[in-house]
Design an enzyme around this catalytic site. Sequence first.
Site, PDB file in Angstrom:
ATOM      1  N   ASP A 197       0.789  -1.200  -0.110  1.00  0.00           N
ATOM      2  CA  ASP A 197      -0.009   0.016  -0.181  1.00  0.00           C
ATOM      3  C   ASP A 197       0.851   1.149   0.016  1.00  0.00           C
ATOM      4  O   ASP A 197       0.405   2.194  -0.421  1.00  0.00           O
ATOM      5  CB  ASP A 197      -0.853   0.033   1.219  1.00  0.00           C
ATOM      6  CG  ASP A 197      -2.135  -1.071   0.828  1.00  0.00           C
ATOM      7  OD1 ASP A 197      -3.266  -0.313   0.522  1.00  0.00           O
ATOM      8  OD2 ASP A 197      -1.906  -2.063   1.209  1.00  0.00           O
ATOM      9  N   ARG A 198       1.935   1.146   0.765  1.00  0.00           N
ATOM     10  CA  ARG A 198       3.005   2.321   0.459  1.00  0.00           C
ATOM     11  C   ARG A 198       4.381   1.901   0.635  1.00  0.00           C
ATOM     12  O   ARG A 198       4.657   0.846   1.878  1.00  0.00           O
ATOM     13  CB  ARG A 198       2.570   3.332   1.769  1.00  0.00           C
ATOM     14  CG  ARG A 198       3.445   4.551   1.373  1.00  0.00           C
ATOM     15  CD  ARG A 198       2.949   5.512   2.445  1.00  0.00           C
ATOM     16  NE  ARG A 198       1.650   6.118   2.430  1.00  0.00           N
ATOM     17  CZ  ARG A 198       1.401   7.468   2.126  1.00  0.00           C
ATOM     18  NH1 ARG A 198       2.092   8.406   1.875  1.00  0.00           N
ATOM     19  NH2 ARG A 198       0.061   7.475   1.990  1.00  0.00           N
TER      20      ARG A 198
END
Length: 350
Positions: free
Chosen positions: A241-242
């Site tokens: 996600d990051r």
Amino acid sequence: MSLEAIKYKKGRLEILNQLLLPHESTYEVVSDTEDGWKAIREMKVRGAPAIAIVGALSLAAEIYSKPFASSEELAEFVKQKLQYLNTARPTAVNMTNAVIELTAFVADLTKCSPKDMKQKLLSKIEGMLSEDIAQNKAIGKFGAESILGAVGGPVRMLTHCNTGSLATAGYGTGLGVIRSIHEMKQLEHVYCTETRPYNQGSRLTAYELVYEKIPSTLIADSAVSMAMKTKKISAVVVGADRIACNGDTANKIGTYQLALAAKHHEIPFYVAAPVTSIDFSLVNGDAIVIEERSPLELTSVKGIPVAASGIGVWNPAFDVTPAGLITGIVTEHGTFSPQEMKDKLLALKG
């Protein structure tokens, strides 16, 4: 043929409501950014790439037939709506990157008429769908080549959460790598975790694997170490996600312990994600905001209590896996070690 979680044509956006899977396949219309925000927040759509695409397309649906008196009015409208969408789920960086990109895009078009600005913006947003699929297929190719090159084939893979067609515009990132290996006839088996508490593995990944007739087995999250010890796992691949500049990776809760177990068993651990999932502003993962979700996700199932009343609950949706536990980060530009990723990708960007 992979599942189609996002449908868009001429201002009409429909999403497959993933809360109802695997028992019911229902598409819901997303008419505007308010619908888009709710769909993202309520996890009717999830997965970092899909969040960005649905967010942007919900804006496209809203402005498609809406008149604007000036290009400045349209630019300000777009800016405010994008900023609002970015508050739905803070951990995934793809939406943030889409906000930055689209805001800058309209800012450069203020000399255009409102009609021309809108048309160019719609074309830009609509192109995100096909672009994401192309990126995912490249990720699948590079990931398959890296894994087979490292461990040989056929392979037995382990994955976590859902990183397939349901998490992207199509094909997938981590599951796209597995799909590519399967297409090359080098996949012996894949094990997917249930991914508590939202069960993205048992509800969504298992659904995709069965749909495509990929040889697969569902396991409990708590069974991953035993699976690595007894099931001859060749490699692990997950999504992201990051990702920070040093390779620290925020992904679905449980990824960190999966990486620790893989390290102990000397099993390669890969992260598959588009470059839009990399946050070049973060030196490491310490500053990544971790979303915490409702206690009810742990204490009840479909409204039925399954935990002792009064128990305290901590329910982080993500964790951060240190770069030192990651073998390689697979992007649409190739596979890189965490140590080389930043410099090589920045060099590609020029």
